[in-house]
Enzyme design. Sequence first.
Site, short mmCIF file in Angstrom:
data_model
loop_
_atom_site.label_atom_id
_atom_site.label_comp_id
_atom_site.label_asym_id
_atom_site.label_seq_id
_atom_site.Cartn_x
_atom_site.Cartn_y
_atom_site.Cartn_z
CB ALA A 181 -0.94 -0.02 1.20
CG HIS A 182 -1.33 4.85 0.54
ND1 HIS A 182 -2.31 5.79 0.40
CD2 HIS A 182 -1.73 4.05 1.55
CE1 HIS A 182 -3.26 5.56 1.28
NE2 HIS A 182 -2.93 4.53 1.99
#
Lengths: 347, 347, 347
Positions: free
Chosen positions: A241-242
């Site tokens: 994820a980010h």
Amino acid sequence: MEFTVEQIAGLLQGKIVGERSLKVNKLSKIEEGTPGSISFLSNPKYEPYLYTTKATAVITSEQLAPKKDIDTTLILVKDPYTAFTLLLDEYNKLQQSQKSGIEQPSFMGNRTQTGNNLYLGAFAYVGNGCKIGENVKIYPQVYIGENVQIGDHTIIYAGAKIYANTVIGKHCTIHAGAVIGSDGFGFAPQPDGSYKTIPQTGNVIMEDWVSIGANTVIDCATMGSTIIRQGVKLDNLIQIAHNVEIGKNTVMAAQSGVSGSTKIGENCIIGGQVGIVGHIKIADKTSIGAQSGIGKSITKTGTAIQGSPAFDYKENLKSMVIFRKLPLLQKRLDELEEKVVNLPDKK
Amino acid sequence: MEFTVEQIAGLLQGKIVGERSLKVNKLSKIEEGTPGSISFLSNPKYEPYLYTTKATAVITSEQLAPKKDIDTTLILVKDPYTAFTLLLDEYNKLQQSQKSGIEQPSFMGNRTQTGNNLYLGAFAYVGNGCKIGENVKIYPQVYIGENVQIGDHTIIYAGAKIYANTVIGKHCTIHAGAVIGSDGFGFAPQPDGSYKTIPQTGNVIMEDWVSIGANTVIDCATMGSTIIRQGVKLDNLIQIAHNVEIGKNTVMAAQSGVSGSTKIGENCIIGGQVGIVGHIKIADKTSIGAQSGIGKSITKTGTAIQGSPAFDYKENLKSMVIFRKLPLLQKRLDELEEKVVNLPDKK
Amino acid sequence: MEFTVEQIAGLLQGKIVGERSLKVNKLSKIEEGTPGSISFLSNPKYEPYLYTTKATAVITSEQLAPKKDIDTTLILVKDPYTAFTLLLDEYNKLQQSQKSGIEQPSFMGNRTQTGNNLYLGAFAYVGNGCKIGENVKIYPQVYIGENVQIGDHTIIYAGAKIYANTVIGKHCTIHAGAVIGSDGFGFAPQPDGSYKTIPQTGNVIMEDWVSIGANTVIDCATMGSTIIRQGVKLDNLIQIAHNVEIGKNTVMAAQSGVSGSTKIGENCIIGGQVGIVGHIKIADKTSIGAQSGIGKSITKTGTAIQGSPAFDYKENLKSMVIFRKLPLLQKRLDELEEKVVNLPDKK
């Protein structure tokens, strides 16, 4: 790619016993050897297969004292395991060097620089303002957005998608269908129950010698960078994820996922189908068992952990053993209660 | 995209303290600010970073009373958080509007209608009989089968694959590698142990404001439609099986999966790596913890649930605490049995 | 595809009650019937829908004795379920036969042979030295590496990626985004903590009648072959590692993963999100519950197993029931200890 036994023996500085003009075009395990393949025998445990293998040639030790007739051609070397590894390396180099040139139609953006010996497959797309190093191989149908940087000797297999502003180091491998730099999953809840998209303005930075598996996804950062450090190896179908950071030489097996802003240390070994929550830190050299769920930071280097939610690996094993016996445990408790029911309450 | 501090201050109706001609081209967190980036300071907790940040400019409150020298240029506004959100929105609009035109080669089927301001990337394929709205962006290598409908302002990133007859609403976002409308997994067992394919004749309907993550898969219905309601946000690598329906504004984190014919309510929050069996109903506003397995319907609005198989979130936490202590529990039981072994059996 | 009621009744040898010139273009469930669709009624339980359905036509039994007025057109047959299955089969055949020809631009390598009635979509890439059978459908943006073999009647949907040397049987279906033959995840640890890539020199062999779901990944063998036997059905987003073998007619639900060198038997049924470790064997006809983790070989045919780690399905259910009551179990133990605390220690 096809070679004669003689060519291979020359590469390995080995001595041929048998037919030197035979041709081989693949590698095999000795127990699964097929005609046209070359195998190796290092561990004496496998010696019986030497007398039955269908492999065209076998690399083995010059110390070998055969106990039976041998049908296959031998290449005798000092250390057969090392020799076979050398052969694998040569195989690898050949594989990686065989593609070059620009196939048509392909799409090359404006102001994009490319190095020598580029392979650009048909239907590949390279956006504007990219910088592509020496000896880079971009397979067919790859997408590379604007302002992407790709270091020397990196290979991107068919259909991988690299979003704008991604930075990829040298000697990286990205397998088919991987997506690098897609938007992080960020939405702000609104009073009416709907969600508003939070723009994801950052990028992904991948250092040198990183390997990314097929159909794995790495999201860009909300701001700043999602960072994959040098030597990281990610298997297939992984979710990063980010704003995640993965430390040097950490390996992660297939279908695992890491939530936003988590920082994973160096030289960790993470099993398959593991889930790691967001905003935590994982210490260096952590081992995480398959299917574990990591809900809080791991602070001690070299921790081994298992379970969902995960705790100490050995403690988890002990608890799992008793979990299986819970019906028995309950029965024992029932019987004890029965026995002590007539005792007077303590006063 | 590059802007001067003056341009940004104009947009935000802010007052500049410092150099108005400086240029910025990205957003940063104040603690990670780099030259060329613009950041913001809203929460006083982060004020110390204001004196050390490398960001070129920082948006902050007009009430600020600096305690030290400040090297960065300031844009003073009434509410820095709101101002930064406004900046993000503008960033988003710019991002989405910057692509237009039809790159070649691309493939456009017969009888397909397209709206104004279309972006169709190179190597994108649009089948026959499609209806594509205004301001739609179709990135390179996207596949769109026959008779697909796509609403206004929808963005489909590189390499997404949309099977025939899919209906996509307005303002949707589909990330790279997502597959929409693939065949449901339906096979009828035969007497000889083999399986016969059950044709999947339905489609996928996606309403407005839906977001689909990279490499996520949504299967078409066997008959009828798999339906993704308005405002649903699906993260990466999710599996949605045939005939599933997902209610308005439900969000689902990466690598979760929903089996066939299950109906999920509105405004649910579903964690990562969750599995949901087929043919059940999940009530509105259900929260499902990461890695949970949902094996039966959830009927009460607002249920919070965890575990595999899942039950009440708090009860699950309590059981997990004791699970870790099972070896101790067993030991206590051993000792108790030892103690009471001499008691006479109840008669 | 649009047909009149008369055409369908002809195919099914049914008798029409109602308007024979009406047109239908899709199938529906009777309870979800929409104008323009044709449905069927077999199970008497659903008869009430016959009087309310919006379907244009319904296939039902010639024995039907209607209890109310019927608005829809009927096609009366001996066995409505069998008739509907026949209709589905015809639908399937039409679907699969409708594509043919070579769209441009597409890329066809040297020395590649193709059979009659090929469909090759635009932007598809076929490498050198491939052998492609009769009636094969290769959708747009598919990638096929060098020396790939594809049997008759196989369909490869948009954007699937097939690496070099893969062998695919007849009547196979590969869905969009699937990756077949990517490198196995093999890295040798080095003294400095880094990893060296072990070349993956083998391939994938897929026998006849295999179905592969969207975005599923099957890695090639390190040496030799990863083998998917006849009739295997894999759902979406599955991971199959190097040197795995999956036995005939085994089905596996979405998001499951199998680690390297594991051999799975015939006619197994494997749920979703299951993880199976490497180097084990799974007996024929094994059933594995969703989200299970299989850590050791299963030797008995017909085993049913559940949990992570998995054990006997029914035993697991019993343990899970008590897991939920662990806080109560602990409380009972506390109370028992309280009661017996005054007993003299056994001597």
